[in-house]
Scaffold this motif. Sequence first.
Motif, PDB file in Angstrom:
ATOM      1  N   CYS A 171      12.965 -80.319 -14.275  1.00 21.53           N
ATOM      2  CA  CYS A 171      13.007 -80.939 -15.606  1.00 21.53           C
ATOM      3  C   CYS A 171      13.006 -79.872 -16.698  1.00 21.53           C
ATOM      4  CB  CYS A 171      11.818 -81.873 -15.814  1.00 21.53           C
ATOM      5  SG  CYS A 171      11.930 -83.401 -14.879  1.00 21.53           S
ATOM      6  N   GLU A 172      12.164 -78.881 -16.556  1.00 17.34           N
ATOM      7  CA  GLU A 172      12.120 -77.814 -17.557  1.00 17.34           C
ATOM      8  C   GLU A 172      13.474 -77.115 -17.672  1.00 17.34           C
ATOM      9  OE1 GLU A 172       8.805 -74.941 -17.375  1.00 17.34           O
ATOM     10  OE2 GLU A 172       7.805 -76.382 -16.077  1.00 17.34           O
ATOM     11  N   ILE A 173      14.084 -76.846 -16.515  1.00 18.04           N
ATOM     12  CA  ILE A 173      15.325 -76.066 -16.477  1.00 18.04           C
ATOM     13  C   ILE A 173      16.537 -76.925 -16.841  1.00 18.04           C
ATOM     14  CG2 ILE A 173      16.875 -74.810 -14.909  1.00 18.04           C
ATOM     15  CD1 ILE A 173      14.134 -73.993 -13.449  1.00 18.04           C
ATOM     16  N   LEU A 233      15.314 -76.326  -6.185  1.00 20.11           N
ATOM     17  CA  LEU A 233      15.090 -75.569  -7.410  1.00 20.11           C
ATOM     18  C   LEU A 233      16.130 -74.472  -7.590  1.00 20.11           C
ATOM     19  CD1 LEU A 233      13.009 -75.451  -9.641  1.00 20.11           C
ATOM     20  CD2 LEU A 233      11.652 -73.914  -8.229  1.00 20.11           C
ATOM     21  N   ARG A 250       4.729 -80.656  -3.207  1.00 16.50           N
ATOM     22  CA  ARG A 250       5.838 -79.698  -3.241  1.00 16.50           C
ATOM     23  C   ARG A 250       7.012 -80.243  -4.053  1.00 16.50           C
ATOM     24  NH1 ARG A 250       5.788 -75.376  -0.203  1.00 16.50           N
ATOM     25  NH2 ARG A 250       3.898 -75.043   0.987  1.00 16.50           N
ATOM     26  N   GLU A 277      12.084 -77.786  -1.034  1.00 15.58           N
ATOM     27  CA  GLU A 277      11.915 -77.844  -2.490  1.00 15.58           C
ATOM     28  C   GLU A 277      12.390 -76.566  -3.169  1.00 15.58           C
ATOM     29  OE1 GLU A 277       9.516 -77.468  -0.366  1.00 15.58           O
ATOM     30  OE2 GLU A 277       8.042 -76.004  -1.113  1.00 15.58           O
ATOM     31  N   THR A 278      12.334 -75.441  -2.449  1.00 12.42           N
ATOM     32  CA  THR A 278      12.837 -74.190  -3.027  1.00 12.42           C
ATOM     33  C   THR A 278      14.357 -74.251  -3.138  1.00 12.42           C
ATOM     34  OG1 THR A 278      11.050 -73.116  -1.797  1.00 12.42           O
ATOM     35  CG2 THR A 278      12.620 -71.681  -2.893  1.00 12.42           C
ATOM     36  N   GLU A 295       8.964 -80.982 -11.686  1.00  8.94           N
ATOM     37  CA  GLU A 295       8.527 -80.450 -12.988  1.00  8.94           C
ATOM     38  C   GLU A 295       9.417 -79.278 -13.406  1.00  8.94           C
ATOM     39  OE1 GLU A 295       4.221 -79.618 -13.882  1.00  8.94           O
ATOM     40  OE2 GLU A 295       4.989 -77.599 -14.252  1.00  8.94           O
ATOM     41  N   LYS A 296       9.637 -78.347 -12.483  1.00  8.25           N
ATOM     42  CA  LYS A 296      10.444 -77.160 -12.798  1.00  8.25           C
ATOM     43  C   LYS A 296      11.899 -77.526 -13.081  1.00  8.25           C
ATOM     44  CE  LYS A 296       6.883 -75.018 -12.554  1.00  8.25           C
ATOM     45  NZ  LYS A 296       6.291 -75.216 -13.895  1.00  8.25           N
ATOM     46  N   ARG A 314      12.584 -73.190   1.820  1.00 10.97           N
ATOM     47  CA  ARG A 314      12.000 -74.514   2.012  1.00 10.97           C
ATOM     48  C   ARG A 314      12.824 -75.553   1.257  1.00 10.97           C
ATOM     49  NH1 ARG A 314       6.669 -75.423   3.521  1.00 10.97           N
ATOM     50  NH2 ARG A 314       5.429 -73.551   3.903  1.00 10.97           N
ATOM     51  N   TRP A 342       6.043 -80.487  -7.866  1.00  9.33           N
ATOM     52  CA  TRP A 342       6.136 -79.194  -8.546  1.00  9.33           C
ATOM     53  C   TRP A 342       7.605 -78.861  -8.817  1.00  9.33           C
ATOM     54  CZ3 TRP A 342       7.154 -74.139  -9.399  1.00  9.33           C
ATOM     55  CH2 TRP A 342       6.148 -73.354  -9.982  1.00  9.33           C
ATOM     56  N   MET A 343       8.431 -79.078  -7.806  1.00  9.59           N
ATOM     57  CA  MET A 343       9.857 -78.812  -7.970  1.00  9.59           C
ATOM     58  C   MET A 343      10.454 -79.662  -9.080  1.00  9.59           C
ATOM     59  SD  MET A 343      13.029 -79.819  -5.588  1.00  9.59           S
ATOM     60  CE  MET A 343      12.949 -81.425  -6.385  1.00  9.59           C
TER      61      MET A 343
END
Lengths: 238, 238
Positions: B99-101, B228, B90, B224-225, B96-97, B222, B93-94
């Motif tokens: 980093c992209e953002i 993000l 979890r 990790e949400t 990774e996202k 959650r 994944w967060m």
Amino acid sequence: MSQSLFFHPDLSLKNIILPEEESKHLIRVLRKQKGDIIQLMDGKGNLALARIEEDHPKKCLLLITEISLKEKNRNYHFELVIAPTKNMERIEWMLEKCCEIGIDVIHFINCENSERSKLNLERLEKICISAIKQSKQFYLPEIQPLVDFKTFIEKSKSKDSTKLIAWCETNQTETIQSKLSKIENQHLIFMVGPEGDFSNNEINIAKANGFTDVSLGNNILRTETAGLYACVAASQLL
Amino acid sequence: MSQSLFFHPDLSLKNIILPEEESKHLIRVLRKQKGDIIQLMDGKGNLALARIEEDHPKKCLLLITEISLKEKNRNYHFELVIAPTKNMERIEWMLEKCCEIGIDVIHFINCENSERSKLNLERLEKICISAIKQSKQFYLPEIQPLVDFKTFIEKSKSKDSTKLIAWCETNQTETIQSKLSKIENQHLIFMVGPEGDFSNNEINIAKANGFTDVSLGNNILRTETAGLYACVAASQLL
């Protein structure tokens, strides 16, 4: 509370038999017995109290004793239109997060550069149910089956929504936050393309049918990141 | 381009030997040969052109022929402070996202209700490298090793940033977008607790040390949400 919150699509019935998996969870895992009270929701805003009449571990029988309608806890409407990713886990994770944050409809489209043309809708629905339970919501997002890009565009014509489209190579510099701060209705349809991006033809068709392009910032986002980004933007700015 | 963009932490060297995994990828998978030119970045903004001098599949030798400094493509600074989730996927994944953002530093904290006290920092760094390559960025976020909650709070005292903290049972109704629209510096430290939430003691300590609580909306997110969500908020509102 969330441990004994169960889902059943039809709470208009007086008696409900829980499906095998839920029955097992309720009786074997949570060890509930005849006479115990649990909560049930239908994903349409109804929350019911139900008493266990027969604590059968495969087909548990419930009697609904009370029912109330919960209000939706947000005042905007967000529909995401997305091409499924090759690795479906990426979309599943995104969908879970979108459900937690707030989404009304998810549409799946098949594009020229799509790398996946099959979806397990049942699995996606389970993810949504679990996510709304987790985040204490009572409305289940609608999951639309995969359709061709053009079919979706045709279908969306009649909808009186703000329609935005994002793709990687756009020259558009106006950001989604700028766009959303200007719109008057609280109803957004946001479209994001496949990993190989939309074709020029698809972009032209979308633009000719009410979609406006928008920038998601300077970074190149993955498909599922773009979908999630728009979902958060809607929640913060609508 | 992204297919032949490689990472090496030190581009001040003239000659570079790629590690085994990257050498194999370059020579065996991409089938590059002696004389071919590839791109290298160091995660500190430098982008180099390098020529393959020896196309060895385990220790490929490169000669840097050109180097340039890329500007950071955003003007704000975002640090996330988070307790690792029991299921590490979890957080991965967060990350990774994020980093992209766009994220500058990620701090991991060990809280009273934490369910994980070990981290594989090397694995997390690989995820970050891959995500910044993917999203065409040249600055690698800093990953801080896991420290106790109180140690982090001590360390953060000297930082002149806006410091926000989110937890589930807060009575705070002011949203993150409202808070962010009012701040003057573009430097945000955002803290989110473990799956079992912060303890009252931790919340009091944070508040006594410059952190203000903030609402992330009506839904329970959650861990990790929430991280993000704050990352997207920073990108849209700072």
